[in-house]
Each structure stands twice: as C-alpha cells, then as structure tokens.
Scaffold this active site. Structure first.
Site, short mmCIF file in Angstrom:
data_model
loop_
_atom_site.label_atom_id
_atom_site.label_comp_id
_atom_site.label_asym_id
_atom_site.label_seq_id
_atom_site.Cartn_x
_atom_site.Cartn_y
_atom_site.Cartn_z
N LYS A 1 -3.34 16.86 -3.06
CA LYS A 1 -3.96 16.80 -1.74
C LYS A 1 -4.60 18.13 -1.34
CE LYS A 1 -1.74 12.79 0.15
NZ LYS A 1 -0.81 12.46 -0.98
C1 LIG Z 1 -0.81 11.25 -1.66
C2 LIG Z 1 -0.21 11.24 -3.01
C3 LIG Z 1 -0.46 10.22 -3.95
C4 LIG Z 1 -1.31 9.01 -3.63
O1 LIG Z 1 -2.67 9.32 -3.51
P1 LIG Z 1 -3.67 8.30 -2.78
O2 LIG Z 1 -4.98 8.97 -2.79
O3 LIG Z 1 -3.12 8.11 -1.39
O4 LIG Z 1 -3.63 7.04 -3.57
C5 LIG Z 1 0.10 10.32 -5.21
N1 LIG Z 1 0.91 11.35 -5.54
C6 LIG Z 1 1.19 12.34 -4.67
C7 LIG Z 1 2.10 13.44 -5.09
C8 LIG Z 1 0.65 12.33 -3.38
O5 LIG Z 1 0.94 13.33 -2.52
#
Ligand SMILES: *Cc1c(COP(=O)(O)O)cnc(C)c1O
Length: 440
Positions: free
Chosen positions: A107
């Site tokens: 993220k």
């Molecule tokens: C947010 C997140 C996901 C999922 O990603 P999306 O874009 O919401 O599908 C997967 N793994 C981790 C560690 C995350 O923080």
C-alpha cells in the site's frame, strides 16, 4: 485524463477533481474514459530501464495532460524511492516483492504517489489541507507515511484503542511531524462513523479543507500499474521468450478490495503482454465465486490470517466490471479466481520455506497458492505472484510455521524503539470536531 463515475450519474471530471473528491457525487468510483496504450518504442527499451524510469513513462502517458512533466517526474521519483525486486523461487515461479517501502506493505506505492499528487494540487495560496483517515491498522500507517512532511498538509488518523496490533500502533503513533494519531475509545466502525460525520459537517467544512485518502481514490490505483511493467522488464531478462508471447506470462494477485488486480488489468490495457490473471482470495471469495458461478453475492467478511484481504464487498469490483463492459465471458477469458483456507495458507508457508528457503507472509502465501494451482494445468506459463507484505509484519503467524525467528527490517525496529504519541479521544463526534477546530 477524463474520468466518469461507475454509477453513471455524475458528470465527467478532470483528474484533479477526481483526486480531491475521491468518490464521485453519485457515490460511484472514478474510472478513466480512455486508457492510453504505451508506444512500441517504450516496450523495446523496457528491459534496460529502472523502476523510476518505467513508472515515469507510464505516468506521463496517463497523466501528462494533468500534471506538468517535471512535477510528475519529481512525484514518481520520490514516491517510488525503494526497489520492487522480482525473486526467482523455482522453475517458472517468481515473486514480485512489493514490500520494501516504509511500512513494509504494497500500500506504500499507492499511498505515497497519491500523497504527492494531492500535495501538488493543493499547492499555492489557500487553506492547509486536512487529510482525515480512519484505520483498522495498515492503511493508516501507509497514508501517514505517505503524507509525512509534505507541505500544506496535516494528517489526522483515527484508530480504535486496543484493537490494533502493537506493531501497527507503533507505526501509527510514531510518525510525528504533520501527522497526529487520535486513539478513539471505540471500534473501527466508530472511527469510520466519526470521519463520515466530519465530511458531512458543513460548518466545519467551511472552516477547514477536509480530504479523505481512502483506497478507492484513483490516484492510489493508477501507480499500482507501474510495477506490473517493471515486473515484466525484470522477467524479460530471465526469460526473453515472453516478449513476443511465445511463452505466456501470468500474474497471481492476492486480493481483498481488488485494487491491485484492477491496476494489473489497466496495465494490460496499456499494452503490457499479460496473458492471464489469477484472482486469489482467502475464504472471502465473492469474486472467485462470481467468476465460476456468475453471481455476485457480497456478504459480511470472515476473519482469516490474511486479514488485510478480509473483504466481503470488494470496492473495485465495479471497476473490473466496467473494464469488461459487464461481460462475464470476456472477464473469464482474462481472469481465473481461486480461494484458499487458512490451513492451506499455513501449509504453503511451511512448504515454500522447506523447499525453497523463501519466507512468505500469509497474504503472499495466498497469492502463491493461486499461481501453483493455475500452473498445474498451465505448467509452461511464466508465473509471477505478488507479495504484498513483509513476513516480519506477521511474525506471530509465520515464525511457528517455519520454526525460526524472522529478523525485523530496520524500519520496523526503528518504529518499535520510538515512543508512542497519541491523543486519546472519547467515542463521540463532538470530540473529533473540537480537536479539528482547535487547529492543533
Ligand atoms: C490491502 C492488502 C491486500 C489486498 O489488496 P487489494 O488491492 O485490496 O486487493 C493484500 N495484502 C496486503 C498485505 C494488504 O495490505
């Protein structure tokens, strides 16, 4: 770039407005009206370009009409100031490590890029911008780190007292600078309710410029397309046959809200030769279920060990539908869905460690499982599964499985050593209002 709403009831907006509004006025998500295709020349030179160079070219193609090119270059360079290495695991199997940013999760890519874009648009005379976020853990720290020290912006994060992990709390409360953490005596839903009320409070909004930074913002989505190109560039060096699709290239994406996967679909539309996507989830399987059964049935999420993917009503599903004109057959031609249980996830962590000495966090393991299942029937495809978090963030789950301690990366060690600084507030909107109005 012009954007429309997935609900189809609000007018077309320019990129700047889409970023600052976050959500369209009809409640839909913003989608680009047209997705540009990268030039053949770009693909010719891809394998000699760095992550920053590739990202800049893709960003310029998407947003060159919205942000001056020199500013866009600075945004890309400072947002993506860490590596995204492609690691060879075995045979045709690779992992793209997206967790080398400051909060050790993927993220960071979207949050850092969006923060700089918001800061760019907010520049000039005018009120300081207040970014207000409610978090149940990881998103808040990525946003806080993303906006840290950007001028003209203050960040206020609300998190539920005693309901985030110690590590998460440290990451939220030790940023400092322009970031304030409010420790709310309530649940995550209470925090979200307080934030919602602040956005609807017209007298408060008359005094302050409030902006959200939630995950549906288009400026968080687009930069995630960059690393698909960079993954391809790295894979080309190992297996040049993927260039003209003599050898198929597939990506497995561990998914919750499906932003990461949607960004991959956009990269494909921009001309990146990806043959297939594997949408992999934990038992929160509404999208895999849709792909197999044809019915979309959102429902409350179930708790799992890959908790950042515990999503029962994935917000980017509407964007996926738009990309395929709501035609499930076309979507199926590009995407296969699989889901896995916590036990399967634990076994995968153990197996990959024993066979390949590679340590996966639970989210990464779900992605890897999806790739392995797909390759059972497509062994010749070069497969890349995305790794979304550093295993040390989930040490209490992973360490017992591999029988070893995971060394904490420097960034985590540092935040654990710092002193927590938060302001405890009661579970009431008035408390938030008072805090925001006081201009602390
Ligand atoms: C947010 C997140 C996901 C999922 O990603 P999306 O874009 O919401 O599908 C997967 N793994 C981790 C560690 C995350 O923080």
């Amino acid at each position: 770039m012009e954007l429309y709403s997935t609900n189809g009831k609000s007018e077309i907006v320019e990129f700047r407005e889409a970023v600052l509004e976050g959500l369209a006025s009809d409640g839909g998500l913003f989608m680009p009206r047209k997705i540009p295709v990268m030039s053949p020349d770009f693909f010719k030179h891809l394998d000699s370009m760095s992550l920053q160079e590739i990202s800049f070219e893709v960003a310029r193609t998407l947003l060159g009409g919205n942000i001056p090119v020199s500013a866009l270059k600075d945004i890309v360079d400072s947002a993506l100031n860490f590596d995204v290495p492609l690691i060879h695991i075995e045979d045709n199997r690779y992992i793209l490590e997206l967790f080398h940013g400051p909060t050790l999760a993927f993220k960071d890519v979207g949050a850092r890029f969006m923060a700089r874009v918001v800061s760019h648009f907010a520049k000039g005379p005018g009120k300081e911008l207040t970014i207000l976020v409610a978090t149940s853990g990881d998103t808040g720290s990525a946003v806080a780190q993303g906006f840290y020290n950007l001028s003209g912006i203050r960040v206020v994060i609300l998190y539920p007292q005693s309901k985030v992990s110690e590590l998460q709390e440290k990451q939220l409360t030790t940023v400092g600078g322009n970031v304030t953490a409010l420790e709310v005596e309530g649940t995550f839903d209470d925090c979200q309710g307080m934030v919602k009320e602040a956005f609807q409070d017209t007298s408060l909004n008359g005094k302050l410029s409030l902006t959200s930074a939630n995950s549906i913002n288009i400026a968080r989505l687009l930069p995630q397309a960059f690393y698909y190109f960079y993954a391809y560039a790295q894979a080309l060096k190992a297996q040049p046959e993927i260039r003209d699709s003599r050898k198929p290239l597939v990506f497995s994406v561990p998914s919750g809200n499906f932003g990461n996967l949607t960004a991959g679909l956009i990269a494909k539309r921009m001309g990146l030769p990806i043959n297939h996507f594997i949408a992999t989830t934990n038992v929160n399987d509404v999208v895999p279920e849709y792909l197999t059964g044809g019915e979309f049935r959102p429902r409350p999420s179930k708790q799992t060990i890959s908790n950042a993917m515990d999503v029962g009503n994935p917000s980017n599903f509407d964007r996926m539908l738009e990309l395929y004109n709501h035609d499930i057959q076309r979507m199926r031609a590009d995407i296969t869905g699989y889901s896995f249980t916590d036990d399967e996830t634990r076994n995968a962590i153990r197996e990959v460690y024993e066979q390949d000495r590679y340590i996966m966090d639970p989210h990464t393991a779900v992605g890897n499982l999806g790739l392995r299942r797909y390759q059972q029937s497509h062994p010749d495809a070069l497969g890349i599964s995305l790794s979304t978090a550093h295993p040390a963030k989930f040490g209490s789950i992973v360490e017992p499985l591999i029988g070893e301690e995971i060394e904490l990366p420097q960034a985590l060690k540092e935040s654990l050593g710092r002193e927590k600084r938060s302001i405890v507030v009661p579970n009431s909107y008035e408390a938030l209002r008072t805090f925001l109005s006081s201009g602390v």
